[in-house]
Structure formats: C-alpha cells, structure tokens
Write an enzyme that holds these catalytic residues in place. Structure first.
Site, PDB file in Angstrom:
ATOM      1  N   HIS A   1      -1.194   0.451  -9.653  1.00  8.49           N
ATOM      2  CA  HIS A   1      -1.665  -0.449  -8.712  1.00  8.49           C
ATOM      3  C   HIS A   1      -2.283  -1.828  -9.588  1.00  8.49           C
ATOM      4  O   HIS A   1      -3.505  -1.963  -9.593  1.00  8.49           O
ATOM      5  CB  HIS A   1      -2.672   0.045  -8.068  1.00  8.49           C
ATOM      6  CG  HIS A   1      -3.109  -0.583  -6.480  1.00  8.49           C
ATOM      7  ND1 HIS A   1      -3.461   0.270  -5.539  1.00  8.49           N
ATOM      8  CD2 HIS A   1      -3.100  -1.910  -6.339  1.00  8.49           C
ATOM      9  CE1 HIS A   1      -3.727  -0.804  -4.515  1.00  8.49           C
ATOM     10  NE2 HIS A   1      -3.264  -1.960  -5.217  1.00  8.49           N
TER      11      HIS A   1
ATOM     12  N   GLU B   1      -3.401   7.780  -4.324  1.00  6.47           N
ATOM     13  CA  GLU B   1      -3.808   7.170  -5.818  1.00  6.47           C
ATOM     14  C   GLU B   1      -4.859   7.644  -6.226  1.00  6.47           C
ATOM     15  O   GLU B   1      -5.704   7.875  -5.418  1.00  6.47           O
ATOM     16  CB  GLU B   1      -3.886   5.426  -5.640  1.00  6.47           C
ATOM     17  CG  GLU B   1      -2.634   4.831  -5.079  1.00  6.47           C
ATOM     18  CD  GLU B   1      -2.835   3.237  -5.130  1.00  6.47           C
ATOM     19  OE1 GLU B   1      -3.812   2.760  -5.567  1.00  6.47           O
ATOM     20  OE2 GLU B   1      -2.098   2.582  -4.642  1.00  6.47           O
TER      21      GLU B   1
ATOM     22  N   ARG C   1       0.817  -1.214   0.004  1.00  6.43           N
ATOM     23  CA  ARG C   1       0.079  -0.132  -0.101  1.00  6.43           C
ATOM     24  C   ARG C   1       0.776   1.127  -0.190  1.00  6.43           C
ATOM     25  O   ARG C   1       2.001   1.323   0.677  1.00  6.43           O
ATOM     26  CB  ARG C   1      -0.782   0.041   1.220  1.00  6.43           C
ATOM     27  CG  ARG C   1      -2.104  -0.949   1.353  1.00  6.43           C
ATOM     28  CD  ARG C   1      -3.129  -0.521   0.228  1.00  6.43           C
ATOM     29  NE  ARG C   1      -4.421  -1.379   0.060  1.00  6.43           N
ATOM     30  CZ  ARG C   1      -4.351  -2.475  -0.773  1.00  6.43           C
ATOM     31  NH1 ARG C   1      -3.474  -2.801  -1.477  1.00  6.43           N
ATOM     32  NH2 ARG C   1      -5.324  -3.169  -0.876  1.00  6.43           N
TER      33      ARG C   1
HETATM   34  C1  GLV Z   1      -4.895  -5.105  -4.074  1.00  7.34           C
HETATM   35  O1  GLV Z   1      -4.296  -4.106  -3.830  1.00  7.34           O
HETATM   36  C2  GLV Z   1      -5.370  -5.856  -3.067  1.00  7.34           C
HETATM   37  O2  GLV Z   1      -5.277  -5.706  -1.739  1.00  7.34           O
HETATM   38  O3  GLV Z   1      -5.802  -7.173  -3.534  1.00  7.34           O
END
Ligand code: GLV
Length: 326
Positions: free
Chosen positions: A285, A266, A237
């Site tokens: 991401h 983000e 994250r």
């Molecule tokens: C993506 O970031 C997830 O947590 O699956």
C-alpha cells in the site's frame, strides 16, 4: 489557550510544522498503528484529529471525541470514516484528493509494467544465480504498447492512468457510474459497459472507491470474463477484489497475473495463498508514497484542520453541509 490537535502516527514534518504554529499538537510518535484504546483516550479532549486510513472514525470514536470539530484523513480514500455519522453530529471530515493523483497513477502504471514484464521474477532469477545465458524463451511476458487498458472508475486517478496508457499507444476503455463524454473527446477514450471492459481488456485497473456497492466487485464471475492473458491491477482498496476468487483465477490460469498495492486484509497474512504465486505481485500500500506527495498530503491534512479550527472552510472538506447548517 491553543486548540488541541492529535496526530495518529509519525507523518512528514511539514504538516506537523504547520499545525505547531498555532496548535498544541500531540503525536502518536510511532510507525505502528495507534492502539484503539490509546486513540480513544487521546481524541477525548482534542479539537482536531489528523488521522490515517488505519484509524476507524465511527460512532464510538465520535461519542468520545466530544470537542472534535474535524477528523482530517491523510488519504484520498475515506472508507475508514463514517462521514454520515460525522455530519449528524456536526463534525467535519476531510481527505487529501488531488495532491496524490499523479503519484498514485505512476505507481499503478509501474505495477502494470512490472507484472506484464515479470520484473519480480527476473530479479529473483538473477539473485538465485540462475542466469546462465540469454534465453529465447526466458521470462516472456505481455506487451504493454498497443494493448487495451480497461479502467474501472474514471475519477482523478483513473483519468491520469488513461493518459499514461496513451503514452504507450494503448487503446483505453472505461466504465464508471458517471459517463465522461468530455474526457472521451479530450483523451480519445471509449466508454463500455462493465462486462465489456472486463472482456476486452488486456489490463484491468481498478480506480473506484470502496463502499458497499464495490465490495468484491471483482469476484469469480468477473474474473471468468477476463482474457487468459489479462492482468488485474488494484491500487484502490483491497476488498474491491475477492481474494479467494483471485487466487483461484491466478492459480488456474484463468487470468495471467495481478499487480496489487492493496489487499484484504492489510497487511496480508504471511499464510495467504496469494503469496505463494509467482504471477501475483504485491506491494505494501505505497502508491502515494513519494517524498513530495507524502509531504503534500501531510500539509493538506494540516491545512484542513487549521481552517476548521479558525472557522474557515477546510479546502477538501467531505461534508460541507456541516458548515451550511451552522
Ligand atoms: C491511500 O490509499 C489513499 O486513499 O490515499
């Protein structure tokens, strides 16, 4: 009457097909985040909600979603959900662990390799028409094989990252709040304290969840411990890394490069200084974004909802105490 389910975005069809067999499904039929007011209105009469990491499931949501039995996140991370608040109200929460482990580790290793071997700079160099001859000094990078890979977090994805490192003859060291002697034995890993992992690693890859204790876990002090040749990889994250400290460390050469799949915030604003750096590789991401894995994630999220709505235990429930209390 069929139970009502809300899906907060267009997702792979396999999950929707499962839900539609026995539920009345409403979808925010867009690739954009559902606006908060639309989300709150939509969840008000739903029995189950398939949500994403871009949807905040907090007290305000739960106050409105009076009929909801479950919020099923289509993600393994669930820092967007206030699980304690769900539990207090007897609402189930679930995530999608397991199905995305290998795909995410593949991507973390892809970022590691691309940052080490300067793939983006090479691509841009060619496209800019600058490739005139083979160059003995051209775009030299860092070796991956036999380097030290430092893992912060040895959960499912961290463990798979370790296996990939071993495929490249790397020394793999790790730090986690839980020591895993079984995995140390099985995979030949070394446990080290947090600072030692930072100091000794050529690559530091982050695999911890985001929570208050991991907010800006990597900041000025930690970056200063890393080697000047080191590369930081973040597929966890964004807010686990202090972005200003990272910019300073990359700009000043305190660390060599970074590969990020996640940023804070983000999406990353176009005027973020990290975007001005050649040694910062950034993806939007997408670590779990393979066709198979996104199908599996949508099916697992749907199956969590179907179980909750038929009185069964959702396969990957986050707060099973809700079931015990009922
Ligand atoms: C993506 O970031 C997830 O947590 O699956």
């Amino acid at each position: 009457m069929q139970p009502k389910v809300y899906v907060t975005r267009r997702i792979p069809e396999s999950g929707i097909n499962l839900l539609q067999q026995s539920c009345d499904v409403e979808i925010w039929d867009s690739d954009d985040v559902v606006p908060r007011d639309v989300f709150l209105e939509a969840v008000a009469d739903k029995d189950g909600v398939l949500c994403l990491l871009t949807d905040k499931v907090d007290a305000e949501t739960l106050d409105v979603a009076k009929n909801a039995k479950i919020f099923a996140n289509m993600a393994v991370g669930f820092d967007n959900i206030d699980v304690d608040e769900c539990t207090k109200r007897g609402v189930m929460a679930s995530n999608t662990p397991g199905v995305l482990t290998d795909t995410t580790a593949d991507f973390a290793f892809t970022l590691l390799m691309a940052a080490a071997r300067r793939i983006r700079e090479g691509h841009e160099f060619v496209h800019a028409g600058k490739w005139e001859t083979w160059g003995p000094l051209l775009l030299m990078g860092q070796d991956i094989h036999h380097a030290t890979l430092g893992l912060i977090g040895l959960g499912r994805i961290g463990t798979e990252m370790a296996r990939r490192g071993q495929g490249f003859s790397m020394r793999v060291i790790y730090n986690d709040v839980v020591r895993r002697e079984d995995l140390e034995q099985e995979l030949g890993l070394e446990y080290a304290d947090f600072d030692t992992v930072l100091k000794e690693s050529d690559f530091v890859s982050l695999h911890v969840p985001y929570m208050p204790a991991t907010h800006h876990l990597i900041s000025t002090e930690q970056l200063a411990l890393m080697k000047e040749s080191a590369i930081l990889i973040n597929t966890a994250r964004g807010a686990i890394v202090d972005p200003q400290a990272l910019y300073t460390a990359l700009k000043s050469g305190e660390i060599w490069a970074a590969g990020l799949d996640v940023t804070e915030p983000e999406p990353i604003p176009m005027d973020d200084p990290l975007l001005t750096l050649d040694n910062c590789l950034i993806a939007p991401h997408i670590a779990s974004a393979s066709f198979n894995t996104r199908n599996d994630m949508s099916e697992l999220a749907a199956n969590n909802i179907l179980a909750a709505l038929s009185g069964k235990r959702p396969p990957t429930i986050l707060n099973p105490e809700v079931l015990e209390d009922s």
